[in-house]
Design a protein around this motif. Structure first.
Motif, short mmCIF file in Angstrom:
data_model
loop_
_atom_site.label_atom_id
_atom_site.label_comp_id
_atom_site.label_asym_id
_atom_site.label_seq_id
_atom_site.Cartn_x
_atom_site.Cartn_y
_atom_site.Cartn_z
N ASN A 53 0.78 -1.15 -0.11
CA ASN A 53 0.02 0.04 -0.13
C ASN A 53 0.91 1.20 0.11
O ASN A 53 0.47 2.29 -0.54
CB ASN A 53 -0.97 0.08 1.30
N ALA A 105 2.45 1.48 -3.64
CA ALA A 105 1.22 1.93 -4.38
C ALA A 105 0.71 3.63 -4.20
O ALA A 105 0.69 4.12 -5.31
CB ALA A 105 0.00 1.00 -4.24
N LEU A 139 0.28 -0.61 -12.09
CA LEU A 139 -0.45 0.75 -11.95
C LEU A 139 -0.29 1.55 -13.15
O LEU A 139 -1.02 2.43 -13.46
CB LEU A 139 0.13 1.63 -10.87
N TYR A 182 -3.86 -5.21 -6.76
CA TYR A 182 -3.20 -3.74 -7.60
C TYR A 182 -3.60 -3.50 -9.13
O TYR A 182 -3.68 -2.55 -9.82
CB TYR A 182 -1.92 -3.44 -7.35
N ARG A 207 -6.31 -1.36 -10.68
CA ARG A 207 -6.45 -0.12 -10.53
C ARG A 207 -5.81 0.72 -11.89
O ARG A 207 -6.11 1.82 -11.94
CB ARG A 207 -5.45 0.31 -9.33
#
Length: 229
Positions: free
Chosen positions: A113, A116, A179, A225, A228
């Motif tokens: 987290n 990210a 990401l 993830y 996202r």
């Protein structure tokens, strides 16, 4: 019975929330950078109170960083080792040492987290290029630990981890791909980290049809993830 309401506690709720024969202690200090004596004392007091009230099996979650020469002297690691000793003095206890746990959680202190968030918000951070980190899906923790509990394991400390580890450089590069953004970081030529003994975890994972090998870290990161992008 579940003690706690965080990421690990939630993963075990379906199986143990109403089971009075097993106590899943998933409460206390979760930030490995914690230094507050008050925070450590709160966990110690809750742990002792819960142990005194426990009649069945007691399950505690510790950290694989206790075998990491770079981190085992931190206040968090020293505290966790003390908690392990208290737990193992109980007649029917099991300690699982965990690496970096990955799952859906608002906790900003988990490693993934943190990375990210820094990448998504273009916030600068330091990247130790040679540091090693091992990842595991919280859902796999619940499945494997439950199988070991059902098998009757007791009085042991078990590394519940996948084999191998990523360098922090590899981890960040993987998350950048997930990401679709480039991180803003300063490279630091430092190491640290350890590779947990995953032998027992892999044995049980194989029995359960869970693949902890091959591209496991990337599969775990993609699960939490990748959406996202």
């Amino acid at each position: 019975m579940i003690v706690g309401n965080g990421l690990i506690a939630e993963a075990f709720k379906a199986r143990y929330e109403h089971d009075r024969t097993v106590v899943i202690f998933a409460s206390g200090v979760s930030n490995s950078s914690e230094t507050s004596e008050q925070a450590f004392l709160r966990e110690r007091q809750l742990l002792l109170e819960t142990l005194r009230a426990t009649e069945g099996k007691f399950v505690y979650f510790s950290t694989c960083s206790l075998t990491d020469a770079d981190r085992r002297a931190t206040p968090y690691a020293v505290h966790k080792l003390e908690m392990e000793s208290l737990v193992l003095a109980y007649r029917d206890a099991l300690v699982f040492r965990l690496p970096q746990v990955v799952g859906h959680t608002p906790n900003p202190h988990t490693l993934t987290n943190f990375i990210a968030s820094r990448i998504a918000n273009a916030e600068r951070f330091s990247l130790w290029t040679k540091a090693l980190r091992s990842l595991i899906d919280v859902d796999d923790i619940a499945s494997i630990a439950t199988a070991m509990i059902d098998r009757g394991f007791s009085g042991q400390v078990i590394d519940l981890a996948a084999p191998g580890a990523l360098t922090m450089m590899e981890l960040v590069e993987t998350m950048e791909r997930m990401l679709g953004e480039k991180g803003n970081y300063d490279l630091v030529d430092r190491g640290g980290g350890s590779i947990p003994d995953a032998t027992l975890a892999v044995q049980f994972a194989n029995e359960l049809g869970i693949d902890l090998c091959d591209d496991y870290p990337e599969r775990v990161l993609r699960k939490y993830y990748g959406v996202r992008r």
